[in-house]
Design an enzyme around this catalytic site. Sequence first.
Site, PDB file in Angstrom:
ATOM      1  N   ASN A   9       0.884  -1.166   0.000  1.00 31.32           N
ATOM      2  CA  ASN A   9       0.000   0.000   0.000  1.00 31.32           C
ATOM      3  C   ASN A   9       0.924   1.218   0.000  1.00 31.32           C
ATOM      4  OD1 ASN A   9      -1.833   2.029   0.482  1.00 31.32           O
ATOM      5  ND2 ASN A   9      -2.677   1.121   2.357  1.00 31.32           N
ATOM      6  N   ARG A  93      -2.604  -2.115  -3.381  1.00 28.35           N
ATOM      7  CA  ARG A  93      -3.768  -1.262  -3.217  1.00 28.35           C
ATOM      8  C   ARG A  93      -3.643  -0.116  -4.209  1.00 28.35           C
ATOM      9  NH1 ARG A  93      -6.010   1.600   2.236  1.00 28.35           N
ATOM     10  NH2 ARG A  93      -7.919   2.399   1.287  1.00 28.35           N
ATOM     11  N   HIS A 181     -12.719   3.444  -0.356  1.00 31.29           N
ATOM     12  CA  HIS A 181     -12.731   2.500   0.775  1.00 31.29           C
ATOM     13  C   HIS A 181     -13.432   1.192   0.419  1.00 31.29           C
ATOM     14  CE1 HIS A 181     -12.281   6.076   3.783  1.00 31.29           C
ATOM     15  NE2 HIS A 181     -11.115   5.470   3.625  1.00 31.29           N
ATOM     16  N   GLY A 212      -9.256   8.993   7.020  1.00 36.67           N
ATOM     17  CA  GLY A 212     -10.222   9.192   5.950  1.00 36.67           C
ATOM     18  C   GLY A 212     -11.504   8.512   6.397  1.00 36.67           C
ATOM     19  N   ARG A 241      -9.677  16.539   5.979  1.00 34.03           N
ATOM     20  CA  ARG A 241     -10.464  16.864   4.773  1.00 34.03           C
ATOM     21  C   ARG A 241     -11.844  17.371   5.169  1.00 34.03           C
ATOM     22  NH1 ARG A 241      -9.632  11.134   1.955  1.00 34.03           N
ATOM     23  NH2 ARG A 241      -7.926  10.733   3.385  1.00 34.03           N
ATOM     24  N   GLU A 379      -8.250  -4.377   5.147  1.00 36.91           N
ATOM     25  CA  GLU A 379      -8.131  -4.183   3.696  1.00 36.91           C
ATOM     26  C   GLU A 379      -6.994  -5.022   3.115  1.00 36.91           C
ATOM     27  OE1 GLU A 379      -8.177  -0.287   5.192  1.00 36.91           O
ATOM     28  OE2 GLU A 379      -9.253   0.494   3.456  1.00 36.91           O
TER      29      GLU A 379
HETATM   30  P1  ADP Z   1      -6.347   5.552   8.361  1.00 37.68           P
HETATM   31  O1  ADP Z   1      -7.517   6.166   7.659  1.00 37.68           O
HETATM   32  O2  ADP Z   1      -5.101   6.373   8.281  1.00 37.68           O
HETATM   33  O3  ADP Z   1      -6.153   4.064   8.089  1.00 37.68           O
HETATM   34  P2  ADP Z   1      -7.196   4.679  11.009  1.00 37.68           P
HETATM   35  O4  ADP Z   1      -8.271   3.772  10.533  1.00 37.68           O
HETATM   36  O5  ADP Z   1      -6.014   4.096  11.671  1.00 37.68           O
HETATM   37  O6  ADP Z   1      -6.740   5.690   9.889  1.00 37.68           O
HETATM   38  O7  ADP Z   1      -7.888   5.717  12.034  1.00 37.68           O
HETATM   39  C1  ADP Z   1      -7.178   6.778  12.582  1.00 37.68           C
HETATM   40  C2  ADP Z   1      -8.132   7.530  13.510  1.00 37.68           C
HETATM   41  O8  ADP Z   1      -8.585   6.624  14.519  1.00 37.68           O
HETATM   42  C3  ADP Z   1      -7.503   8.721  14.224  1.00 37.68           C
HETATM   43  O9  ADP Z   1      -8.396   9.821  14.244  1.00 37.68           O
HETATM   44  C4  ADP Z   1      -7.335   8.200  15.629  1.00 37.68           C
HETATM   45  O10 ADP Z   1      -7.423   9.217  16.577  1.00 37.68           O
HETATM   46  C5  ADP Z   1      -8.546   7.304  15.754  1.00 37.68           C
HETATM   47  N1  ADP Z   1      -8.384   6.389  16.890  1.00 37.68           N
HETATM   48  C6  ADP Z   1      -7.527   5.363  17.008  1.00 37.68           C
HETATM   49  N2  ADP Z   1      -7.638   4.813  18.257  1.00 37.68           N
HETATM   50  C7  ADP Z   1      -8.591   5.518  18.897  1.00 37.68           C
HETATM   51  C8  ADP Z   1      -9.184   5.465  20.197  1.00 37.68           C
HETATM   52  N3  ADP Z   1      -8.790   4.551  21.102  1.00 37.68           N
HETATM   53  N4  ADP Z   1     -10.140   6.364  20.524  1.00 37.68           N
HETATM   54  C9  ADP Z   1     -10.525   7.290  19.632  1.00 37.68           C
HETATM   55  N5  ADP Z   1     -10.029   7.407  18.393  1.00 37.68           N
HETATM   56  C10 ADP Z   1      -9.074   6.539  18.029  1.00 37.68           C
END
Ligand code: ADP
Length: 395
Positions: A9, A93, A181, A212, A241, A379
Amino acid sequence: MADVVLVLNAGSSSLKFSLFDVAGGRPALQLHGQVEGLDTAPRFLARDAQGAEVGAKVWAEGTGLGHDGAITHLVEFLREHRVDGRLVAVGHRVVHGGLAFAAAVRVTPEVTAALARLSPLAPLHQPHNLAPIEILAKLQPGLPQVACFDTAFHRAQPEVAQAFALPPSITGRGVRRYGFHGLSYEYIADVLQQVDAKAAAGRTVVAHLGNGSSMCALVAGRSVASTMGFTAVDGLPMGTRCGNLDPGVVLYLIDELGMDVRAIERLLYTQSGLLGVSGLSSDMRVLLASSDERARFAIELYTYRLGRELGSLAAAAGGLDALVFTAGIGENAPAIRERVCRDAAWLGVVLDPAANRSGGPRISAPESRVAVWVLPTDEELMIARHTLGLIGGGT
Ligand code: ADP
């Protein structure tokens, strides 16, 4: 020794990888990791499936490793771990498959050329996604490669769900809603089928809430509508965004504020959303832990917009039987799930607060008309499955 499939990715500044053991046709994660800071201060980290570190390297600031250097390092690392001889395919990806690619595809020079022609539709992602494909095709020409698309799953949507109310002179150039997604939604549709076959056969909205964020309406496991459109900046507010925006705002930014294309791009993609509204952070954890009024408002706006989009998607699906939360925020933030479910009471959602706090997986109360689930997405596993399927090894 079992065969392995490598999943890549590639983003603008990072290359994430996962290595799956594909013995028996069911991919099992072996290693995963990334090279970050490709053009600044590159660092490599690899972990095994249990999370233990199995490789690390840091390069000097300004090394300019690029995708080329990152791939070369990864190939060497895999060779050191003696997996190169067992590598049967690489799955990538790729953000955009346009109209032509409604499913994953085995890469050929013609496919690569067709995907490169889609770069204007996703200039921030597509060229980076394609870089490792081209590098590996040169390094190891015999190695099968498969491209898996974020858009493909949404090609099943009805034509009206994909159309903009613009003249054919514009829409004919490919200006339409593609949705993104898709690999996550496809994976969730599969898991929902296993945990709640009745709901999976009906109308579901999946909320993929990460950096995202987007939502997708499924009917009988097929995408019928999604919040992301022509690009991944549409729909829900995200980490940085803006999501849904009156196009008149863009005209105002140009006419009245004299902003050029790049400045508007920066504003909409990297300076808006949770970060822009709060002025504090794009990270939901930081905002939830903050007592700052701006953090509170950013969260309120995020959940308000989620509620409105949920209503819109339920309308597109003709009702709602199940609601699924996934990705970083969806999987880990009970406070956000609680607000969304509270606002969705009119749709028949009743939360089980204790199940929500403990992470479910089922978090709806027994009397809820809508089944609510927390299901971790994967994914990479979806890409490994498609890859294996296309090279003839999968189930
Ligand atoms: P990406 O889209 O980069 O794959 P992720 O699916 O890892 O992102 O999600 C990242 C988001 O998830 C961030 O806003 C992060 O703050 C939030 N996040 C991760 N763990 C927690 C948690 N324990 N409580 C609240 N938000 C969380």
